[in-house]
Design a protein around this motif. Structure first.
Motif, PDB file in Angstrom:
ATOM      1  N   GLU A 703      34.687   6.245  30.817  1.00  0.00           N
ATOM      2  CA  GLU A 703      33.931   5.200  31.539  1.00  0.00           C
ATOM      3  C   GLU A 703      34.221   5.343  33.141  1.00  0.00           C
ATOM      4  OE1 GLU A 703      35.617   1.498  30.340  1.00  0.00           O
ATOM      5  OE2 GLU A 703      34.641   1.542  28.303  1.00  0.00           O
ATOM      6  N   GLN A 704      35.504   5.770  33.523  1.00  0.00           N
ATOM      7  CA  GLN A 704      35.692   6.015  34.951  1.00  0.00           C
ATOM      8  C   GLN A 704      34.989   7.172  35.756  1.00  0.00           C
ATOM      9  OE1 GLN A 704      39.936   6.543  35.058  1.00  0.00           O
ATOM     10  NE2 GLN A 704      40.319   4.375  35.414  1.00  0.00           N
ATOM     11  N   SER A 706      32.077   8.145  34.412  1.00  0.00           N
ATOM     12  CA  SER A 706      30.423   7.889  34.477  1.00  0.00           C
ATOM     13  C   SER A 706      30.182   6.894  35.443  1.00  0.00           C
ATOM     14  CB  SER A 706      30.079   7.201  33.130  1.00  0.00           C
ATOM     15  OG  SER A 706      30.972   5.921  32.923  1.00  0.00           O
ATOM     16  N   ASN A 707      31.228   6.309  36.222  1.00  0.00           N
ATOM     17  CA  ASN A 707      30.875   5.516  37.106  1.00  0.00           C
ATOM     18  C   ASN A 707      31.213   6.273  38.519  1.00  0.00           C
ATOM     19  OD1 ASN A 707      30.540   3.035  35.853  1.00  0.00           O
ATOM     20  ND2 ASN A 707      32.903   2.452  35.559  1.00  0.00           N
TER      21      ASN A 707
END
Length: 707
Positions: A703-704, A706-707
Motif C-alpha cells: 500500500e505504501q 502504491s501511494n
C-alpha cells in the motif's frame, strides 16, 4: 518544546525533546525541569536544565551541559545541581535563575560520581542534603573512572545473585551520603566541604538496584528515612526491603547513628517511596505483604512518629490481611497542613491521582480519582501558597506532570476541592502534537475467558476514515510483566501511535495478570501463563472480528516483549498463531524450563508456584518449546546480549527452531542493550526492522509503495 510534525514516525518520536516531570520552586511560580533530545542529523544528544514560568507560560534555558544533573531548588530563585566531569569528580554548583547573566558558584567538590540529589530546608535555616554514590565494602567512596583496573577479567562467585539486570554484581554497593548547606558571606557552601556515609558500618544498601533512585529515601527535620533490602535474606530469592530511620539534627554529624528498622507486622515485601510530612515527624510509605512476589498489592502505611518506628498503621486494613482498597498506591505527597495525602495508583488503563485523610482511622471511605488531564500521572507536587501554615487542605492545589498515548509531556494544576484542572503546558495544547490527536484514542471491553470483562486500549491512524469500504489491518500489542498493563501513557519503546501511523488499528489488551484491575485479576496469572491470559487474547481477537468492522483481521499481526514475547512464542504454537500474518518477539521466553537462568529467582518461584526442581511440571506445562513443531507463522526474533533477565540464548534458540523448520524468520541482536533498547540509533534500527517485518506480511508495504 520544539516538536513539529505532520507525520508521526520513529524518527520524530526518538528525536523529540524528552521533558522530565516539573518541580515547583518555594513560591510555586516557577517550575524546574530537564530536557534531553537526540539529533539523528548530528548524531548527538543534548541535555538542558530549564525553568518554566507558570503565569506567562514561558520557558527559559538555565544550563546546557551533558555533565549537569539532579537540579533542585535551594531558594526562590536559586538552583543547586551536580556536575560530574570525565574523571568522575562531582562539583556542587548553585546558579540563580534571574538576571541577564545568572550568577553561578561552586560550593564544594567530591572526588567520585554522585547522583539522586535531594535537599530539605531545616528549621535553623540550613539545608540538609542527601545523595547516592557507589562505595567499597569498607564504606569508602568509589570512583570507577580513576579506580585501579584489575589485571584479569575473571569473576568468581560462591553465592546466588551473580548478576542483575545488565551488570555482573560485585562487593560494591550503592549508599546514601548526607551533608548540610549553610550561608557564608551571603553564599551557600557545603559545610565542612564533605559528606558522610549514612550507611557506614551497616550491611545495608540504598537506593535499591536496579531502578532505585531518590524516591528510595527522604529528608526530614528528624533525620533520614530510606528503604533497603534485608541483608539477612538472599536478594535472588526474596523481595523483602525494609524502611529504616536515621535520626539526625544538623546533618553535619560526622558519624550517623545506627539505622533503626520500621516495623510492619504481617507485611514483609517491598517497602517503597517514604515521604516525610511537612511537620517532619510523620512518614508515609508503601509496603507489600509477600516477601517473594514483586507485584503484590502495595499497602499505604503511616508512621505517626518516626522517633517511635515500632508503631505503624495501615490504611484500609482488614482482618483477613487482604486490605480494603483494591489498588496499588505508589507515589505520595502530603497536603500543606499534613491532614491529607495525595497518592497515585494504576486505575483501569491509566495512572490516576487520589486524595485521602492522612490519619488511617479517618480513612473510612475508599478514595476516588482527583481530576487530572487525560492520560497518566507521572509525578505531582503540592503547590505552596501564602499563609500555608494556617490554611487547610481544602484549598490545596497540585502541580501535576503527566503523559498520554498522544502527548509526551503535560503540566497542569489541579484543585481537588473544586474537581477542576487547568493545563499550563503540553505538547498537544501548544499545537505541536506530532500530528496526533486525542480522537485517535479509544478503548473497548470484551468478555474474557471467565466471568469477567477485559479492557483494551485502541489507537487508530490519524488518517482513519469511517468509510465502510476502508479496512485497516490489526496490530495486537501484548504487554510484558506479566504483572503490568497498557496504560494511556507515552512510551518511546513501545508506542502504539507509531504502529497506528503506519496504517494499523492498534489494540492493546490487558488480559489476566494485568495491573490496575484489582489484585485478584492480577494474581490469577500465577501458574497459568499460557492459560487464562492466552484465552483472553483469543476472545479479544474474536470480539474485534465481530464488533470492529473497520479492522481487517485477515491481515493481523501480533507483537510482544518480555512476557509479551513469551506469549508471542506461545501463540506461535497454538491455533491463534495461524490467525496472524506475522509475529514479533522481543526478549521473549523460548522455554520456561530456562527460567532459572534469570537473576531474580523470586519471580519464577512465584509465577510457577515453586522451584524448578520441586515443581518441574508447572514449568513444563506452559513451555512454548513443547509446541515448536506447530510453529509456522513468519516470526521476527529480537534479543540483546546485556539482557540478564532473559538471556540472549532464548532468542537464539527460538530463531534456530524457526530456521530449521524453514519458517520465514529474522534475528535482530543488540550486543550493547539490556532488556530495553535505549540508544537512539539502536532504537531506530529496531523500529525499522519491526515495521518492515509486519508491513511486509500485512500488505501495508504494498500500500505504501502504491501511494
Amino acid at each position: 518544546m520544539t516538536v513539529t510534525a505532520t507525520k508521526f514516525t520513529p524518527e520524530v518520536m526518538l528525536s523529540a525533546p524528552r521533558r522530565s516531570p516539573g518541580v515547583p520552586n518555594p513560591s510555586g511560580k516557577l517550575v524546574l525541569y530537564t530536557v534531553s533530545a537526540y539529533s539523528f542529523a548530528d548524531r548527538k544528544k543534548t541535555s538542558q536544565i530549564r525553568v518554566f514560568d507558570i503565569e506567562s507560560g514561558n520557558s527559559e534555558l538555565l544550563i546546557e551541559d551533558p555533565e549537569a544533573s539532579s537540579p533542585v531548588w535551594v531558594a526562590e530563585d536559586k538552583v543547586l545541581y551536580l556536575k560530574t566531569d570525565s574523571r568522575g569528580h562531582t562539583t556542587f554548583l548553585v546558579r540563580s535563575v534571574r538576571g541577564p547573566e545568572p550568577e553561578e558558584h561552586d560550593i564544594g567538590k567530591i572526588n567520585a560520581p554522585l547522583s539522586d540529589l535531594k535537599v530539605k530546608k531545616l528549621p535553623g535555616g540550613n539545608f540538609a542534603l542527601a545523595c547516592s554514590a557507589l562505595v567499597s565494602p569498607d564504606g569508602k567512596l568509589v570512583n570507577p573512572e580513576t579506580d585501579k583496573k584489575p589485571l584479569s577479567s575473571a569473576k568468581v562467585y560462591s553465592s546466588l545473585f551473580v548478576r542483575h539486570w545488565d551488570a555482573w554484581n560485585s562487593e560494591r554497593r550503592r549508599s546514601i551520603f548526607y551533608g548540610a548547606l549553610g550561608e557564608e558571606n551571603g553564599r551557600l557552601v557545603l559545610l565542612g566541604n564533605s559528606l558522610t556515609n549514612a550507611l557506614a558500618g551497616s550491611s545495608l544498601s540504598s537506593p535499591v538496584p536496579p531502578f532505585g533512585d531518590s524516591a528510595d529515601f527522604d529528608i526530614g527535620a528528624s533525620g533520614l528515612v530510606f528503604v533497603a533490602k534485608d541483608p539477612e535474606l538472599d536478594p535472588a530469592i526474596y523481595t523483602k526491603t525494609d524502611l529504616y530511620f536515621i535520626p539526625l539534627k544538623t546533618f553535619t554529624e560526622p558519624q550517623a547513628p545506627s539505622p533503626r528498622i520500621v516495623k510492619t507486622p504481617g507485611l514483609e515485601g517491598y517497602s517503597q517511596t517514604p515521604v516525610f510530612s511537612h511537620g517532619g515527624t510523620k512518614v508515609a510509605f508503601t509496603r507489600m505483604r509477600s516477601k517473594q512476589y514483586e507485584s503484590d498489592k502495595t499497602r499505604l502505611i503511616l508512621v505517626p512518629d518516626i522517633n517511635n518506628p515500632d508503631a505503624t498503621e495501615e490504611f484500609y486494613a482488614t482482618e483477613d490481611g487482604v486490605g480494603g482498597w483494591d489498588s496499588r498506591p505508589d507515589a505520595i505527597a502530603w497536603s500543606l497542613d499534613d491532614s491529607r495525602l495525595y497518592v497515585s495508583a494504576e486505575h483501569r488503563g491509566r495512572r490516576a491521582l487520589f486524595e485521602l485523610p492522612s490519619n488511617p482511622s479517618q480513612a473510612t471511605e475508599l478514595p476516588k480519582p482527583v481530576e487530572t488531564p487525560q492520560g497518566s500521572v507521572v509525578s505531582f507536587s503540592v503547590l505552596p501558597r501564602p499563609g500555608a501554615e494556617t490554611a487547610t487542605a481544602a484549598a490545596d492545589s497540585l502541580f501535576v506532570s503527566s503523559t498520554s498515548l498522544v502527548d509526551n509531556s503535560c503540566y497542569s494544576i489541579t484543585h481537588p476541592d473544586t474537581l477542576s484542572c487547568r493545563v499550563v503546558s503540553s505538547v498537544s495544547k501548544e499545537g505541536k502534537s506530532f500530528g496526533l490527536s486525542r480522537s485517535q484514542v479509544d478503548s473497548i471491553w470484551f468478555p474474557g475467558a471467565g466471568d469477567y470483562d477485559v479492557h483494551a486500549l485502541v489507537v487508530r491512524p490519524s488518517t482513519f476514515s469511517k468509510d465502510a469500504a476502508k479496512k485497516y489491518p490489526l496490530a495486537m500489542l501484548i504487554h510484558g510483566g506479566p504483572q503490568n498493563a497498557w496504560n494511556d501513557a507515552w512510551s518511546t519503546r513501545w508506542n502504539p501511535a507509531v504502529f497506528a501511523e503506519q496504517g494499523y488499528v492498534v489494540v492493546c489488551p490487558n488480559p489476566t495478570g494485568s495491573t490496575g484491575y484489582g489484585q485478584d485479576f492480577e494474581d490469577a496469572i500465577a501458574g497459568n501463563w499460557g492459560g487464562r491470559p492466552y484465552q483472553d487474547l483469543v476472545r479479544c481477537f474474536e470480539w474485534i472480528e465481530k464488533n470492529m468492522p473497520e479492522v481487517d483481521t485477515d491481515r493481523a499481526v501480533a507483537l510482544g516483549a518480555s512476557y509479551g514475547g513469551f506469549m508471542i512464542n506461545w501463540i506461535q504454537g497454538q491455533p491463534l498463531g495461524r490467525r496472524f500474518k506475522a509475529l514479533v518477539c522481543h526478549d521473549g521466553v523460548f522455554s520456561t524450563l530456562n527460567q532459572w537462568a534469570t537473576e531474580e529467582l523470586f519471580f519464577p518461584i512465584h509465577d510457577f508456584e515453586g522451584t524448578l526442581y520441586e515443581n518441574r511440571a508447572a514449568y513444563e506445562k506452559w513451555d512454548p518449546a513443547r509446541f515448536a513443531n506447530e510453529w509456522a507463522t513468519p516470526h521476527l526474533i529480537i534479543h540483546s546480549e546485556l539482557d540478564y533477565r532473559l538471556p540472549v540464548t532464548e532468542g537464539l534458540a527460538a530463531f534456530n527452531v524457526l530456521q530449521a523448520k524453514k519458517v520465514p524468520s529474522k534475528l535482530l541482536v543488540f550486543p550493547d542493550e539490556n532488556h530495553w533498547v535505549l540508544k537512539p540509533e539502536n532504537s531506530l534500527v529496531w523500529h525499522r526492522e519491526v515495521l518492515g517485518w509486519i508491513n511486509k506480511y500485512s500488505g501495508i508495504e504494498e500500500e505504501q509503495k502504491s501511494n
